[in-house]
Write an enzyme that holds these catalytic residues in place. Structure first.
Site, PDB file in Angstrom:
ATOM      1  N   CYS A  99      -2.712 -13.626  -1.312  1.00  0.00           N
ATOM      2  CA  CYS A  99      -3.014 -12.866  -0.102  1.00  0.00           C
ATOM      3  C   CYS A  99      -3.949 -13.697   0.769  1.00  0.00           C
ATOM      4  O   CYS A  99      -5.060 -14.024   0.337  1.00  0.00           O
ATOM      5  CB  CYS A  99      -3.657 -11.527  -0.450  1.00  0.00           C
ATOM      6  SG  CYS A  99      -4.072 -10.511   0.981  1.00  0.00           S
ATOM      7  N   HIS A 152      -5.313 -13.023   4.005  1.00  0.00           N
ATOM      8  CA  HIS A 152      -6.472 -12.326   4.559  1.00  0.00           C
ATOM      9  C   HIS A 152      -7.436 -11.973   3.442  1.00  0.00           C
ATOM     10  O   HIS A 152      -8.660 -11.989   3.625  1.00  0.00           O
ATOM     11  CB  HIS A 152      -6.038 -11.069   5.334  1.00  0.00           C
ATOM     12  CG  HIS A 152      -6.092  -9.815   4.544  1.00  0.00           C
ATOM     13  ND1 HIS A 152      -5.006  -9.316   3.831  1.00  0.00           N
ATOM     14  CD2 HIS A 152      -7.107  -8.946   4.304  1.00  0.00           C
ATOM     15  CE1 HIS A 152      -5.353  -8.213   3.207  1.00  0.00           C
ATOM     16  NE2 HIS A 152      -6.615  -7.955   3.486  1.00  0.00           N
ATOM     17  N   CYS A 161      -1.896 -11.838   9.145  1.00  0.00           N
ATOM     18  CA  CYS A 161      -1.330 -12.082   7.813  1.00  0.00           C
ATOM     19  C   CYS A 161      -1.378 -13.568   7.477  1.00  0.00           C
ATOM     20  O   CYS A 161      -0.672 -14.379   8.078  1.00  0.00           O
ATOM     21  CB  CYS A 161       0.095 -11.556   7.696  1.00  0.00           C
ATOM     22  SG  CYS A 161       0.724 -11.591   5.988  1.00  0.00           S
ATOM     23  N   GLY A 162      -2.205 -13.914   6.503  1.00  0.00           N
ATOM     24  CA  GLY A 162      -2.380 -15.314   6.147  1.00  0.00           C
ATOM     25  C   GLY A 162      -1.179 -15.930   5.468  1.00  0.00           C
ATOM     26  O   GLY A 162      -0.710 -17.014   5.862  1.00  0.00           O
ATOM     27  N   THR A 163      -0.641 -15.267   4.437  1.00  0.00           N
ATOM     28  CA  THR A 163       0.551 -15.815   3.785  1.00  0.00           C
ATOM     29  C   THR A 163       1.755 -15.702   4.713  1.00  0.00           C
ATOM     30  O   THR A 163       2.659 -16.544   4.679  1.00  0.00           O
ATOM     31  CB  THR A 163       0.824 -15.106   2.450  1.00  0.00           C
ATOM     32  OG1 THR A 163       0.871 -13.687   2.648  1.00  0.00           O
ATOM     33  CG2 THR A 163      -0.245 -15.436   1.430  1.00  0.00           C
TER      34      THR A 163
END
Length: 339
Positions: free
Chosen positions: A91, A93, A260-262
């Site tokens: 994840c 974030h 959304c990081g990923t």
């Protein structure tokens, strides 16, 4: 007051998206690797996840992270990422939130101007570079796991939508990526119900007909995210425009509040595979609520037999509270509830 369980946590949000960082109340989860611990947690401890993220202690878009001792010598902490949809391999974030909490609570040795935090995650080792000034974490740049385009120009037939063309990419989780305007839906929060219904329908058909499986870890499988994309927009203060916007639909039925990081990592891998984003160029990704992550591809990699990329994602997080979450033995909702 009586409590059958007591969990200690530091709450934060990363560009609008919550991360409840559980610092106590859960011992080491069995497993030689964090991937094995994730599987054990899913099979035997999922009631803990539901207690912490579901109502009444959480909400319909709650997310969190459970700190663990690392399983490898090159990591500072191990992490299991939890949210209302399950226990995730990775994840983005959440990593930014965890790194911020570890620095600002002194749970890692802090150096200025940059503190490096190495996290042992189910998807692999993730390095977070925390920009620190006067003891405060101002920003976090995470070096994510290798990401790749799993499928380009895939097609699935969806009731009510017809033929939907999408790209499937991996950035720590799998993401089906498609422009929102192909569905005739404006990029606006006033149309969020239409976005949600379309995203969940697309997700269901993909998992029914074209379920993605990671080439190196068969335990990472399935599509839980649909990333509807739109062109970038100027910042509210008149600053530079973002490169793209996204509305991230997530199973079982909520939007990521952050960019959304990923998902940003997966989007950069998709764009790179299409020849639209080169290594070394910044990519500013904007969320449905207008917050931003800055991504960058720092190099190439191999993911099994596939070509991939190494992404970084930079964002900010803020601590919002500290607390103890209790389970009264008489509580009629020992694993929380959803509505």
């Amino acid at each position: 007051m009586r409590a059958a369980r007591c969990f200690h946590a530091v709450d934060s949000h990363t560009e609008g998206m919550p991360t409840r960082v559980v610092t106590g109340g859960i011992g080491p989860v069995p497993g030689a690797t964090m991937a094995e611990r994730r599987l054990h947690f899913v099979e035997h401890l999922d009631h803990v996840r539901r207690l912490l993220v579901n109502e009444p202690r959480g909400h319909a878009a709650m997310s969190g992270a459970i700190l663990q001792p690392p399983t490898r010598p090159d990591a500072d902490w191990g992490v299991l990422f939890i949210e209302v949809s399950g226990c995730l391999p990775m994840c983005g974030h959440g990593t930014i939130g965890v790194a911020t909490v570890l620095v600002e609570t002194g749970m890692v040795e802090v150096t200025e101007p940059v503190t490096t935090v190495r996290l042992d995650t189910p998807a692999g080792l993730v390095e977070a570079l925390v920009t620190v000034r006067d003891g405060r974490a101002e920003a976090v740049t995470l070096r994510n796991v290798a990401s790749y385009a799993h499928e380009l120009d895939a097609v699935v037939e969806v009731d009510g939508l017809g033929e939907v063309r999408y790209d499937m990419a991996y950035g720590g989780n799998f993401y089906a990526i498609t422009p929102l305007d192909r569905l005739g839906i404006p990029f606006s929060r006033t149309h969020k119900d239409r976005m949600m219904a379309a995203g969940l329908a697309i997700m269901d058909e993909i998992n029914r007909r074209r379920t993605p499986v990671h080439p190196e870890d068969p335990g990472i499988t399935g599509c839980r995210h649909v990333q509807f994309t739109a062109p970038g927009a100027p910042a509210p203060d008149g600053g530079p425009a973002s490169d793209a916007r996204n509305a991230m639909v997530i199973r079982p039925g909520w939007f990521d509040r952050s960019p959304c990081g990923t998902g940003t990592s997966a989007r950069m891998a998709q764009l790179h595979a299409r020849g639209e984003l080169q290594v070394g160029r910044d990519f500013v990704n904007e969320s449905l609520i207008g917050t931003r992550f800055t991504g960058r591809l720092t190099g190439t990699a191999r993911v099994g037999e596939r070509d991939g990329v190494v992404p970084t994602v930079t964002g900010r997080a803020w601590i919002t509270g500290m607390g103890q979450y209790l389970l009264d033995p008489r509580d009629p909702f020992p694993a929380g509830f959803t509505l």
